[in-house]
Design an enzyme around this catalytic site. Sequence first.
Site, PDB file in Angstrom:
ATOM      1  N   SER A  77       2.855   8.778  -0.388  1.00  0.00           N
ATOM      2  CA  SER A  77       4.168   9.405  -0.550  1.00  0.00           C
ATOM      3  C   SER A  77       4.028  10.902  -0.829  1.00  0.00           C
ATOM      4  O   SER A  77       2.986  11.378  -1.316  1.00  0.00           O
ATOM      5  CB  SER A  77       4.920   8.746  -1.715  1.00  0.00           C
ATOM      6  OG  SER A  77       5.088   7.365  -1.463  1.00  0.00           O
TER       7      SER A  77
HETATM    8  N1  SAM Z   1       2.166   4.138  -3.702  1.00  0.00           N
HETATM    9  C1  SAM Z   1       1.516   4.499  -2.478  1.00  0.00           C
HETATM   10  C2  SAM Z   1       0.547   5.619  -2.625  1.00  0.00           C
HETATM   11  O1  SAM Z   1       0.439   6.199  -3.718  1.00  0.00           O
HETATM   12  O2  SAM Z   1      -0.158   5.899  -1.637  1.00  0.00           O
HETATM   13  C3  SAM Z   1       2.510   4.777  -1.368  1.00  0.00           C
HETATM   14  C4  SAM Z   1       2.522   3.628  -0.477  1.00  0.00           C
HETATM   15  S1  SAM Z   1       3.472   3.511   0.978  1.00  0.00           S
HETATM   16  C5  SAM Z   1       4.785   4.646   0.851  1.00  0.00           C
HETATM   17  C6  SAM Z   1       4.208   1.902   0.650  1.00  0.00           C
HETATM   18  C7  SAM Z   1       3.240   0.750   0.648  1.00  0.00           C
HETATM   19  O3  SAM Z   1       3.979  -0.452   0.353  1.00  0.00           O
HETATM   20  C8  SAM Z   1       2.540   0.493   1.971  1.00  0.00           C
HETATM   21  O4  SAM Z   1       1.152   0.561   1.775  1.00  0.00           O
HETATM   22  C9  SAM Z   1       2.990  -0.919   2.369  1.00  0.00           C
HETATM   23  O5  SAM Z   1       1.998  -1.655   3.046  1.00  0.00           O
HETATM   24  C10 SAM Z   1       3.322  -1.520   1.010  1.00  0.00           C
HETATM   25  N2  SAM Z   1       4.233  -2.664   1.017  1.00  0.00           N
HETATM   26  C11 SAM Z   1       5.354  -2.866   1.761  1.00  0.00           C
HETATM   27  N3  SAM Z   1       5.910  -4.061   1.447  1.00  0.00           N
HETATM   28  C12 SAM Z   1       5.126  -4.613   0.465  1.00  0.00           C
HETATM   29  C13 SAM Z   1       5.172  -5.830  -0.283  1.00  0.00           C
HETATM   30  N4  SAM Z   1       6.130  -6.737  -0.125  1.00  0.00           N
HETATM   31  N5  SAM Z   1       4.202  -6.048  -1.203  1.00  0.00           N
HETATM   32  C14 SAM Z   1       3.214  -5.143  -1.399  1.00  0.00           C
HETATM   33  N6  SAM Z   1       3.108  -3.996  -0.709  1.00  0.00           N
HETATM   34  C15 SAM Z   1       4.062  -3.718   0.196  1.00  0.00           C
END
Ligand code: SAM
Length: 212
Positions: A59
């Site tokens: 992000s």
């Molecule tokens: N917090 C992260 C960072 O610091 O890099 C940003 C991650 S990205 C914007 C959002 C993440 O949420 C993705 O890696 C995606 O695969 C994960 N995601 C989406 N749905 C999810 C779920 N139901 N459970 C766990 N992870 C999920």
Amino acid sequence: MFEREREELVEILKNKGITNKRVLEAFLKVERHLFLPDIMKQHAYKDVALPIGLGQTISQPYTVAYMTQALDPQPQQKILEIGTGSGYQAAILSQMGARVFTIERHHDLYNSAMKIFDKMNLRIAARCSDGTLGWQEFSPYDGIIVTAGGPSVPVNLKKQLADNGRLVIPIGDKKIQSLQIITKISSDEFLTREVPYFAFVPLIGREGWKEK
Ligand code: SAM
């Protein structure tokens, strides 16, 4: 490495309205470039989201700072993050002294974040599963932060929040969401504040969007 770039990033965050000193200190200390693929490292301290593979992103620093400031994690509090991605947000929370639990649904991202946590000696509990169901075993949590955007607030996350705990989650359609900052007063009473215009990748799972 990149100390001056981190200082400049922190100035940008201050100018955009981030005031929490503990959040700003964590941004000075946590090395964002360590969470990025080699070809992206040179962009690590720009205030932008960057690709980390599998169509996912680390992000934008301002978004991480805003959500962390809204969550306001205190040392030793138990915090659950949904959407580990690169691991950077989890590392910021850990740097602030929180006990961090994080869930990622993609195995490759989970494995790569685990390796980085190990290398940095960060004590972060991570698992690969559907985060919309929470992580019952270690609940209740003082705070829950969801870093992907869902259609509605997952019931399990509300249940796994401690009284006075806070849930920060983007809710909306697949393109644009409002950040909901929800405080649990009691098992059936919640206070919600909403901040518009955020854009996250979709939260996919049983209580999120369906996978195509
Ligand atoms: N917090 C992260 C960072 O610091 O890099 C940003 C991650 S990205 C914007 C959002 C993440 O949420 C993705 O890696 C995606 O695969 C994960 N995601 C989406 N749905 C999810 C779920 N139901 N459970 C766990 N992870 C999920």
